[in-house]
Design a protein around this motif. Structure first.
Motif, PDB file in Angstrom:
ATOM      1  N   ALA A   2       0.842  -1.427  -0.010  1.00  0.00           N
ATOM      2  CA  ALA A   2       0.253   0.371   0.271  1.00  0.00           C
ATOM      3  C   ALA A   2       1.245   1.751   0.133  1.00  0.00           C
ATOM      4  O   ALA A   2       0.638   2.508  -0.585  1.00  0.00           O
ATOM      5  N   CYS A   3       2.055   1.044   0.751  1.00  0.00           N
ATOM      6  CA  CYS A   3       3.305   2.400   1.170  1.00  0.00           C
ATOM      7  C   CYS A   3       3.544   2.705  -0.588  1.00  0.00           C
ATOM      8  O   CYS A   3       3.962   3.779  -0.832  1.00  0.00           O
ATOM      9  N   GLU A   4       3.727   1.269  -1.186  1.00  0.00           N
ATOM     10  CA  GLU A   4       4.866   1.720  -2.529  1.00  0.00           C
ATOM     11  C   GLU A   4       3.713   2.687  -3.053  1.00  0.00           C
ATOM     12  O   GLU A   4       4.335   2.867  -4.240  1.00  0.00           O
ATOM     13  N   ALA A   5       2.637   1.928  -3.012  1.00  0.00           N
ATOM     14  CA  ALA A   5       1.705   1.966  -4.602  1.00  0.00           C
ATOM     15  C   ALA A   5       1.502   3.213  -4.413  1.00  0.00           C
ATOM     16  O   ALA A   5       0.962   3.939  -5.010  1.00  0.00           O
ATOM     17  N   SER A   6       1.178   3.886  -3.245  1.00  0.00           N
ATOM     18  CA  SER A   6       0.786   5.867  -2.627  1.00  0.00           C
ATOM     19  C   SER A   6       2.073   6.401  -3.021  1.00  0.00           C
ATOM     20  O   SER A   6       1.655   7.529  -3.515  1.00  0.00           O
ATOM     21  N   GLN A   7       3.376   5.454  -3.030  1.00  0.00           N
ATOM     22  CA  GLN A   7       4.672   6.624  -3.735  1.00  0.00           C
ATOM     23  C   GLN A   7       4.492   6.773  -4.712  1.00  0.00           C
ATOM     24  O   GLN A   7       4.664   7.718  -4.965  1.00  0.00           O
ATOM     25  N   ASP A   8       4.402   5.372  -5.513  1.00  0.00           N
ATOM     26  CA  ASP A   8       4.703   5.752  -7.103  1.00  0.00           C
ATOM     27  C   ASP A   8       3.034   6.209  -7.561  1.00  0.00           C
ATOM     28  O   ASP A   8       3.710   7.083  -9.247  1.00  0.00           O
ATOM     29  N   GLU A  42      -3.211  21.000  -6.971  1.00  0.00           N
ATOM     30  CA  GLU A  42      -2.027  20.666  -6.516  1.00  0.00           C
ATOM     31  C   GLU A  42      -1.823  18.486  -5.626  1.00  0.00           C
ATOM     32  O   GLU A  42      -1.949  18.581  -5.496  1.00  0.00           O
ATOM     33  N   ALA A  43      -0.828  18.770  -7.336  1.00  0.00           N
ATOM     34  CA  ALA A  43      -0.199  17.323  -6.509  1.00  0.00           C
ATOM     35  C   ALA A  43       0.570  17.108  -4.833  1.00  0.00           C
ATOM     36  O   ALA A  43       0.564  18.459  -4.512  1.00  0.00           O
ATOM     37  N   LYS A  44      -0.310  16.439  -4.411  1.00  0.00           N
ATOM     38  CA  LYS A  44       0.879  16.262  -2.706  1.00  0.00           C
ATOM     39  C   LYS A  44       1.813  16.143  -2.565  1.00  0.00           C
ATOM     40  O   LYS A  44       2.783  15.077  -3.718  1.00  0.00           O
ATOM     41  N   PRO A  45       2.529  16.377  -1.851  1.00  0.00           N
ATOM     42  CA  PRO A  45       3.926  17.118  -2.023  1.00  0.00           C
ATOM     43  C   PRO A  45       4.846  15.915  -1.423  1.00  0.00           C
ATOM     44  O   PRO A  45       3.953  14.745  -0.998  1.00  0.00           O
ATOM     45  N   LEU A 140      -5.958  11.148 -14.673  1.00  0.00           N
ATOM     46  CA  LEU A 140      -5.389  10.605 -13.552  1.00  0.00           C
ATOM     47  C   LEU A 140      -6.025   9.596 -12.531  1.00  0.00           C
ATOM     48  O   LEU A 140      -5.507   8.656 -11.961  1.00  0.00           O
ATOM     49  N   ASP A 141      -7.522   9.007 -13.527  1.00  0.00           N
ATOM     50  CA  ASP A 141      -8.130   8.311 -12.842  1.00  0.00           C
ATOM     51  C   ASP A 141      -7.633   7.167 -13.453  1.00  0.00           C
ATOM     52  O   ASP A 141      -7.327   6.225 -12.731  1.00  0.00           O
ATOM     53  N   TYR A 142      -7.404   7.150 -15.137  1.00  0.00           N
ATOM     54  CA  TYR A 142      -7.198   6.167 -15.409  1.00  0.00           C
ATOM     55  C   TYR A 142      -5.703   5.658 -15.515  1.00  0.00           C
ATOM     56  O   TYR A 142      -5.020   4.353 -15.470  1.00  0.00           O
ATOM     57  N   PHE A 143      -4.965   6.519 -15.269  1.00  0.00           N
ATOM     58  CA  PHE A 143      -3.254   6.260 -14.362  1.00  0.00           C
ATOM     59  C   PHE A 143      -3.792   5.015 -13.469  1.00  0.00           C
ATOM     60  O   PHE A 143      -2.847   3.993 -13.490  1.00  0.00           O
ATOM     61  N   LYS A 144      -4.493   5.767 -12.287  1.00  0.00           N
ATOM     62  CA  LYS A 144      -4.813   5.201 -11.266  1.00  0.00           C
ATOM     63  C   LYS A 144      -5.540   3.350 -11.061  1.00  0.00           C
ATOM     64  O   LYS A 144      -4.440   2.577 -11.028  1.00  0.00           O
ATOM     65  N   ARG A 145      -6.111   3.461 -12.700  1.00  0.00           N
ATOM     66  CA  ARG A 145      -6.453   2.274 -12.603  1.00  0.00           C
ATOM     67  C   ARG A 145      -6.115   1.695 -13.425  1.00  0.00           C
ATOM     68  O   ARG A 145      -6.497   0.376 -12.971  1.00  0.00           O
ATOM     69  N   ASN A 146      -5.827   1.656 -14.031  1.00  0.00           N
ATOM     70  CA  ASN A 146      -5.116   0.784 -15.592  1.00  0.00           C
ATOM     71  C   ASN A 146      -3.279   1.253 -15.247  1.00  0.00           C
ATOM     72  O   ASN A 146      -3.071   0.174 -16.640  1.00  0.00           O
ATOM     73  N   LEU A 147      -2.982   1.747 -15.420  1.00  0.00           N
ATOM     74  CA  LEU A 147      -1.132   2.167 -15.398  1.00  0.00           C
ATOM     75  C   LEU A 147      -0.377   1.362 -14.074  1.00  0.00           C
ATOM     76  O   LEU A 147       0.069   1.029 -14.169  1.00  0.00           O
ATOM     77  N   LEU A 148      -0.960   1.745 -12.559  1.00  0.00           N
ATOM     78  CA  LEU A 148      -0.831   2.168 -11.919  1.00  0.00           C
ATOM     79  C   LEU A 148      -0.072   0.632 -11.546  1.00  0.00           C
ATOM     80  O   LEU A 148       1.263   0.905 -11.191  1.00  0.00           O
ATOM     81  N   GLN A 149      -0.902  -0.453 -11.316  1.00  0.00           N
ATOM     82  CA  GLN A 149      -0.036  -1.776 -10.826  1.00  0.00           C
ATOM     83  C   GLN A 149       0.266  -2.786 -12.374  1.00  0.00           C
ATOM     84  O   GLN A 149       1.320  -2.934 -11.946  1.00  0.00           O
ATOM     85  N   ILE A 151       3.054  -0.300 -13.391  1.00  0.00           N
ATOM     86  CA  ILE A 151       3.969  -0.336 -12.880  1.00  0.00           C
ATOM     87  C   ILE A 151       4.209  -0.601 -11.214  1.00  0.00           C
ATOM     88  O   ILE A 151       5.968  -0.716 -11.265  1.00  0.00           O
ATOM     89  N   LEU A 152       4.032  -1.052 -10.829  1.00  0.00           N
ATOM     90  CA  LEU A 152       3.897  -1.536  -9.052  1.00  0.00           C
ATOM     91  C   LEU A 152       4.464  -2.467  -9.598  1.00  0.00           C
ATOM     92  O   LEU A 152       6.017  -3.403  -9.415  1.00  0.00           O
ATOM     93  N   THR A 153       4.000  -3.380 -10.825  1.00  0.00           N
ATOM     94  CA  THR A 153       4.857  -5.346 -11.231  1.00  0.00           C
ATOM     95  C   THR A 153       5.955  -5.185 -11.353  1.00  0.00           C
ATOM     96  O   THR A 153       7.113  -5.526 -11.112  1.00  0.00           O
ATOM     97  N   VAL A 154       6.420  -3.809 -12.426  1.00  0.00           N
ATOM     98  CA  VAL A 154       7.903  -4.335 -12.977  1.00  0.00           C
ATOM     99  C   VAL A 154       8.893  -3.486 -11.981  1.00  0.00           C
ATOM    100  O   VAL A 154       9.623  -2.833 -12.030  1.00  0.00           O
ATOM    101  N   GLY A 155       7.970  -3.183 -10.588  1.00  0.00           N
ATOM    102  CA  GLY A 155       8.826  -2.356  -9.699  1.00  0.00           C
ATOM    103  C   GLY A 155       8.706  -0.509  -9.453  1.00  0.00           C
ATOM    104  O   GLY A 155       9.811  -0.009  -8.868  1.00  0.00           O
ATOM    105  N   GLY A 156       8.131  -0.266  -9.678  1.00  0.00           N
ATOM    106  CA  GLY A 156       7.985   0.908  -9.833  1.00  0.00           C
ATOM    107  C   GLY A 156       8.817   2.313  -9.941  1.00  0.00           C
ATOM    108  O   GLY A 156       9.220   1.852 -10.947  1.00  0.00           O
ATOM    109  N   TRP A 157       8.224   3.187 -10.554  1.00  0.00           N
ATOM    110  CA  TRP A 157       8.739   4.613 -11.655  1.00  0.00           C
ATOM    111  C   TRP A 157      10.848   4.902 -11.217  1.00  0.00           C
ATOM    112  O   TRP A 157      11.464   4.527 -12.545  1.00  0.00           O
TER     113      TRP A 157
END
Length: 207
Positions: A2-8, A42-45, A140-149, A151-157
């Motif tokens: 969850a922490c990694e998902a939030s960070q990415d 504003e993006a979260k700092p 942003l919604d598309y990124f969260k729903r379709n791309l974020l997972q 990104i997490l699977t391949v090790g993050g940004w």
């Protein structure tokens, strides 16, 4: 996890909003303030200094790629065509063009982010600023729903840097974005070494 998902997600959010804001600033300079830009969220700092550096590196990469894509008439025709749609469905048409075969890779994510920024700027020039907020929200919604997972699977940004450093234009095979691949390939060949160098330094500083 969850922490990694939030960070990415934070990195992606900051990057996407930053790209849109930069494109809007540039169009304001060109139009000498005659176009009214919408208020952007504003993006979260990001508190982690290494993540801040990563966001800046990726933003620079998108800028270089965008400058090359801007020289391609087919790319500009595509964006202009989406502006004529004149509603938020233009975002989904953009997604279809970038991910036409459903395959995700770092190159396509980077191209999507820049295209969202470019489309937003064109909407402002066309005096359709209200649509920009819709497009950014959908992005942003598309990124969260379709791309974020993915990104997490391949090790993050963080793992995008070595991947982009050896990015191949063949990764666009089968995509309608393939016509732009010569520009993207040249840009990654130029910036890849710089990105990888920054990545190595960043990792070295962490040890």
């Amino acid at each position: 996890m969850a922490c990694e998902a939030s960070q990415d997600y934070q990195i992606g959010e900051a990057l996407l909003i930053g790209v849109v804001r930069q494109e809007l600033m540039e169009v304001m300079e060109v139009t000498e303030g005659n176009a009214a830009p919408p208020a952007l969220p504003e993006a979260k700092p990001i508190s982690n200094s290494q993540d801040q550096i990563l966001v800046q590196q990726l933003a620079n990469t998108i800028k270089v790629i965008g400058d090359k894509l801007d020289q391609d008439q087919a790319f500009n025709d595509m964006i202009d065509g989406l502006v004529k749609v004149a509603d938020k469905s233009s975002f989904w048409k953009l997604v279809e063009k970038v991910f036409t075969d459903g395959q995700i890779n770092w190159g396509r994510i980077i191209v999507l982010f820049y295209s969202v920024g470019k489309l937003s700027a064109k909407m402002v020039v066309a005096r359709l600023p209200r649509i920009v907020s819709d497009i950014l929200s959908l992005s942003l919604d598309y990124f969260k729903r379709n791309l974020l997972q993915w990104i997490l699977t391949v090790g993050g940004w963080m793992n995008s840097i070595p991947a982009l450093a050896c990015f191949s234009v063949d990764q666009f095979s089968g995509s309608s974005m393939r016509k732009y691949s010569p520009y993207v390939g040249v840009v990654f060949a130029f910036t890849g070494g710089l990105l990888l160098g920054g990545f190595i330094v960043s990792r070295f500083q962490k040890t």
